[in-house]
Every structure is written in structure tokens, then in C-alpha cells.
Write an enzyme that holds these catalytic residues in place. Structure first.
Site, PDB file in Angstrom:
ATOM      1  N   ASN A 187       0.863  -1.189   0.000  1.00  0.00           N
ATOM      2  CA  ASN A 187       0.000   0.000   0.000  1.00  0.00           C
ATOM      3  C   ASN A 187       0.897   1.237   0.000  1.00  0.00           C
ATOM      4  O   ASN A 187       1.462   1.585   1.028  1.00  0.00           O
ATOM      5  CB  ASN A 187      -0.895  -0.053   1.250  1.00  0.00           C
ATOM      6  CG  ASN A 187      -1.732   1.199   1.413  1.00  0.00           C
ATOM      7  OD1 ASN A 187      -1.816   2.029   0.502  1.00  0.00           O
ATOM      8  ND2 ASN A 187      -2.359   1.334   2.576  1.00  0.00           N
ATOM      9  N   TRP A 188       1.016   1.864  -1.160  1.00  0.00           N
ATOM     10  CA  TRP A 188       1.949   2.991  -1.300  1.00  0.00           C
ATOM     11  C   TRP A 188       1.391   4.271  -0.679  1.00  0.00           C
ATOM     12  O   TRP A 188       2.101   5.276  -0.602  1.00  0.00           O
ATOM     13  CB  TRP A 188       2.275   3.225  -2.776  1.00  0.00           C
ATOM     14  CG  TRP A 188       2.982   2.078  -3.441  1.00  0.00           C
ATOM     15  CD1 TRP A 188       3.357   0.888  -2.866  1.00  0.00           C
ATOM     16  CD2 TRP A 188       3.407   2.005  -4.805  1.00  0.00           C
ATOM     17  NE1 TRP A 188       3.981   0.091  -3.777  1.00  0.00           N
ATOM     18  CE2 TRP A 188       4.027   0.748  -4.983  1.00  0.00           C
ATOM     19  CE3 TRP A 188       3.320   2.878  -5.902  1.00  0.00           C
ATOM     20  CZ2 TRP A 188       4.557   0.348  -6.215  1.00  0.00           C
ATOM     21  CZ3 TRP A 188       3.846   2.473  -7.121  1.00  0.00           C
ATOM     22  CH2 TRP A 188       4.452   1.226  -7.273  1.00  0.00           C
ATOM     23  N   LYS A 189       0.133   4.242  -0.282  1.00  0.00           N
ATOM     24  CA  LYS A 189      -0.512   5.418   0.352  1.00  0.00           C
ATOM     25  C   LYS A 189      -0.289   6.664  -0.515  1.00  0.00           C
ATOM     26  O   LYS A 189      -0.293   6.569  -1.735  1.00  0.00           O
ATOM     27  CB  LYS A 189       0.004   5.598   1.781  1.00  0.00           C
ATOM     28  CG  LYS A 189      -0.173   4.320   2.612  1.00  0.00           C
ATOM     29  CD  LYS A 189       0.042   4.526   4.073  1.00  0.00           C
ATOM     30  CE  LYS A 189      -0.185   3.199   4.791  1.00  0.00           C
ATOM     31  NZ  LYS A 189      -0.090   3.298   6.229  1.00  0.00           N
ATOM     32  N   HIS A 242      -9.660   1.331   5.026  1.00  0.00           N
ATOM     33  CA  HIS A 242      -8.330   1.486   5.640  1.00  0.00           C
ATOM     34  C   HIS A 242      -8.445   2.460   6.812  1.00  0.00           C
ATOM     35  O   HIS A 242      -9.202   3.433   6.760  1.00  0.00           O
ATOM     36  CB  HIS A 242      -7.316   1.997   4.604  1.00  0.00           C
ATOM     37  CG  HIS A 242      -5.924   1.951   5.148  1.00  0.00           C
ATOM     38  ND1 HIS A 242      -5.433   2.933   5.971  1.00  0.00           N
ATOM     39  CD2 HIS A 242      -4.948   1.016   5.044  1.00  0.00           C
ATOM     40  CE1 HIS A 242      -4.202   2.601   6.342  1.00  0.00           C
ATOM     41  NE2 HIS A 242      -3.886   1.441   5.791  1.00  0.00           N
ATOM     42  N   GLU A 272      -6.730   4.832   7.779  1.00  0.00           N
ATOM     43  CA  GLU A 272      -6.506   6.256   7.474  1.00  0.00           C
ATOM     44  C   GLU A 272      -7.754   6.870   6.837  1.00  0.00           C
ATOM     45  O   GLU A 272      -7.990   8.074   6.972  1.00  0.00           O
ATOM     46  CB  GLU A 272      -5.250   6.413   6.609  1.00  0.00           C
ATOM     47  CG  GLU A 272      -4.009   6.198   7.463  1.00  0.00           C
ATOM     48  CD  GLU A 272      -2.827   5.548   6.772  1.00  0.00           C
ATOM     49  OE1 GLU A 272      -2.770   5.544   5.529  1.00  0.00           O
ATOM     50  OE2 GLU A 272      -1.952   5.028   7.498  1.00  0.00           O
ATOM     51  N   GLU A 295      -5.538  -4.586  10.998  1.00  0.00           N
ATOM     52  CA  GLU A 295      -4.465  -3.600  11.134  1.00  0.00           C
ATOM     53  C   GLU A 295      -4.718  -2.754  12.375  1.00  0.00           C
ATOM     54  O   GLU A 295      -5.453  -1.756  12.312  1.00  0.00           O
ATOM     55  CB  GLU A 295      -4.444  -2.691   9.910  1.00  0.00           C
ATOM     56  CG  GLU A 295      -4.245  -3.432   8.602  1.00  0.00           C
ATOM     57  CD  GLU A 295      -3.763  -2.485   7.513  1.00  0.00           C
ATOM     58  OE1 GLU A 295      -2.616  -2.604   7.111  1.00  0.00           O
ATOM     59  OE2 GLU A 295      -4.549  -1.620   7.092  1.00  0.00           O
ATOM     60  N   GLY A 351       2.448   2.474  10.760  1.00  0.00           N
ATOM     61  CA  GLY A 351       3.404   3.557  10.528  1.00  0.00           C
ATOM     62  C   GLY A 351       4.121   4.023  11.777  1.00  0.00           C
ATOM     63  O   GLY A 351       4.796   5.045  11.775  1.00  0.00           O
ATOM     64  N   SER A 368       3.313  -1.873  10.551  1.00  0.00           N
ATOM     65  CA  SER A 368       4.771  -1.915  10.757  1.00  0.00           C
ATOM     66  C   SER A 368       5.373  -3.293  10.503  1.00  0.00           C
ATOM     67  O   SER A 368       6.282  -3.720  11.210  1.00  0.00           O
ATOM     68  CB  SER A 368       5.131  -1.410  12.157  1.00  0.00           C
ATOM     69  OG  SER A 368       4.783  -0.041  12.283  1.00  0.00           O
ATOM     70  N   GLY A 426       2.710  -1.066   4.397  1.00  0.00           N
ATOM     71  CA  GLY A 426       2.736   0.356   4.046  1.00  0.00           C
ATOM     72  C   GLY A 426       4.165   0.807   3.789  1.00  0.00           C
ATOM     73  O   GLY A 426       4.720   0.616   2.707  1.00  0.00           O
ATOM     74  N   GLY A 427       4.789   1.392   4.812  1.00  0.00           N
ATOM     75  CA  GLY A 427       6.122   1.987   4.656  1.00  0.00           C
ATOM     76  C   GLY A 427       7.122   1.067   3.981  1.00  0.00           C
ATOM     77  O   GLY A 427       7.891   1.497   3.106  1.00  0.00           O
TER      78      GLY A 427
HETATM   79  P1  PGA Z   1       2.689   0.394   7.730  1.00  0.00           P
HETATM   80  O1  PGA Z   1       1.227   0.557   7.086  1.00  0.00           O
HETATM   81  O2  PGA Z   1       3.250  -0.896   7.205  1.00  0.00           O
HETATM   82  O3  PGA Z   1       3.450   1.605   7.268  1.00  0.00           O
HETATM   83  O4  PGA Z   1       2.508   0.354   9.220  1.00  0.00           O
HETATM   84  C1  PGA Z   1       0.370  -0.549   6.944  1.00  0.00           C
HETATM   85  C2  PGA Z   1      -0.945  -0.102   6.349  1.00  0.00           C
HETATM   86  O5  PGA Z   1      -1.439   0.958   6.712  1.00  0.00           O
HETATM   87  O6  PGA Z   1      -1.516  -0.781   5.470  1.00  0.00           O
END
Ligand code: PGA
Length: 260
Positions: free
Chosen positions: A11-13, A99, A101, A171, A177, A217, A238-239
Site C-alpha cells: 500500500n503505497w498510500k 483502511h 486512514e 491492522e 506507521g 509496521s 505500508g512503509g
Molecule cells: P505500515 O502501514 O506498514 O506503514 O505500518 C500498513 C498499512 O497501513 O496498510
């Protein structure tokens, strides 16, 4: 041995630009082109879907194009939104719904997430329904209750025969993050309860088949321990999906020995 096929999403956000998105897509595809032991998808920002989609078309691999969100209804007068038919038109095959966010920064309520799940499935696309508790909810002992509410609402009206196209991503919001990961045992506990809940809503066969990925994470250093848990079927990353150096080993950690 567990029969569920592992699944990993990048997930490149709201990261990358046109140049770096293209480079990242190429590098990930080149590194994982022969990886056949897991379902892999990458989720670029909307403006780069076409670019990344054309790179995916040009380089044979099993990696699928995903979108981070969508609107909950058909094409029409909804300024700023993107419909599932537009996503299909851009070769998107899988879409995230709910998600954290979106839920917590944008304020998407459970009902809207449910409408998105239904329209993603209705469009013939695969769906990843994201759920998870905030730190505050966890500290109040509400983890199971929040997961239960988000599952009950998210799956409301989803037909049994469509569930093979739906994956749940657990999640915990406090782990996203932040560098704080749920311990493999804590994550396993939540996943087992989610699977049992899906079983009570549908049946044991569905519960056994549904894939539940972990997100929050995940890094190369903790992926193998998380993915070794019996009810963790891969990860939403994500990251660490923003560099092939981190994403590729995470995908490999999800593939059981001998299946890659
Ligand atoms: P993260 O994000 O790996 O940066 O914690 C995961 C996600 O939000 O899908």
C-alpha cells in the site's frame, strides 16, 4: 499444512511521484516476476494507476494492480470521487475498503465502508476489508468489540459466494506507521477471533477459507514470525512497500518453503 494461499499487498498510500512510482513498480515486478507462491498486489496512488498498470501489462508477472479506495456507488455527480467501473477500466483488480486512514483521518463511517465493500464485489473486483482498533480502544480492552463491530458492519449483505474475493486485513491502528508491531501472539489471537466470527456469520468452510492478512509496521525483520502464525495469511504493507529492498523479502517471508 495450511491450504490458504498467502497474500501480500504493498500500500503505497500518498507516496511516490510519477517517476518513482514507475521505478518502484519495475523493480518490484522484476524481483518478483517468478514468485508464484503468493498473491501479490501493489496499490499506487490514483494518479499513477494507469502508468503502473501499463508497466504491469508490459512485464509478465502475477502481480495485480490495486486501488487504495473507491466511491460506493455508480458513476455520477460525485465530485472528487472514483468509481469502481473507472478502476476496472484502469485494469485495477483489487480495492481496499475501510483502511484506518480513511476511517480515522477522513472520517469514513462503518456504513460507508460497507457500501464500498458491496460495490467493489458487485463490480467483480476483489476487496480487502481493513479493520482494527485504535490505541485508546485497545487500552480500554475494546479490541475484540471493535473488530467485531467492523466485521459485522463490513460484511453486512456480502453473499457467501462472493467471499472468496474478499480478504480481511487486521491492522491495529496503533501499529500502523509507528514502528510498533503487535506481537505475533497478539496478532494471532485477534486473527483467530476474527476467523471464528466469520465462521459464526457464515459457516466453518468459509471461516477456514477466508484469508486474514496482518498490517502494521511489518518489516523484513518481523514478517516471518508474524506470517508463521496459523491464522495470519500474509500482510498489508505500508512503509516497507516503498522500497524493493524491504518489500521483496517480506513477500518471500509469506511464501511457505517449497512453494515459491
Ligand atoms: P505500515 O502501514 O506498514 O506503514 O505500518 C500498513 C498499512 O497501513 O496498510
Amino acid at each position: 499444512m495450511r491450504e490458504r494461499r498467502p497474500t501480500v499487498g504493498g500500500n503505497w498510500k500518498m507516496h511516490t511521484d510519477r517517476t518513482s512510482a514507475s521505478r518502484l513498480a519495475r523493480d518490484v515486478i522484476d524481483a518478483l516476476a517468478r514468485e508464484s507462491g503468493a498473491d501479490i498486489a501493489i496499490f499506487p496512488p490514483f494518479p499513477y494507476l494507469i502508468t503502473v498498470g501499463s508497466i504491469l501489462r508490459d512485464r509478465p508477472s502475477a502481480i495485480r494492480l490495486g486501488a487504495q479506495d473507491c466511491w460506493s456507488g455508480p458513476d455520477g455527480a460525485v465530485t472528487g470521487e472514483v468509481s469502481t467501473s473507472m478502476l476496472r477500466d484502469c485494469d485495477v483488480r483489487i480495492v481496499l475498503a475501510g483502511h484506518s486512514e480513511r476511517r480515522h483521518i477522513v472520517g469514513e463511517p462503518d456504513g460507508l465502508v460497507n457500501q464500498k465493500v458491496l460495490s467493489i464485489l458487485e463490480a467483480g473486483l476483489d476487496c480487502i476489508l481493513c479493520i482494527g482498533e485504535t490505541l485508546d480502544q485497545r487500552e480500554r480492552g475494546q479490541t475484540d468489540e471493535v473488530n467485531r463491530r467492523q466485521i459485522l458492519s463490513g460484511l453486512d449483505g456480502v453473499r457467501r459466494e462472493d467471499l472468496h474475493r474478499l480478504t480481511i486485513a487486521y491492522e491495529p491502528v496503533w501499529a500502523i506507521g509507528t514502528g510498533r508491531t503487535a506481537t505475533p501472539a497478539d496478532a494471532q489471537d485477534a486473527h483467530a477471533k476474527i476467523r471464528a466470527l466469520v465462521g459464526s456469520l457464515y459457516d466453518a468452510e468459509v471461516a477456514e477459507a477466508i484469508r486474514i492478512m496482518y498490517g502494521g509496521s511489518v518489516k523484513p525483520g518481523n514478517a516471518a514470525d508474524l506470517f508463521a502464525q496459523p491464522d495470519i495469511d500474509g500482510g498489508l504493507i505500508g512503509g516497507a512497500s516503498l522500497t524493493p529492498q524491504e518489500f521483496v523479502p517480506i513477500v518471500r517471508a509469506a511464501v511457505p518453503a517449497g512453494r515459491g
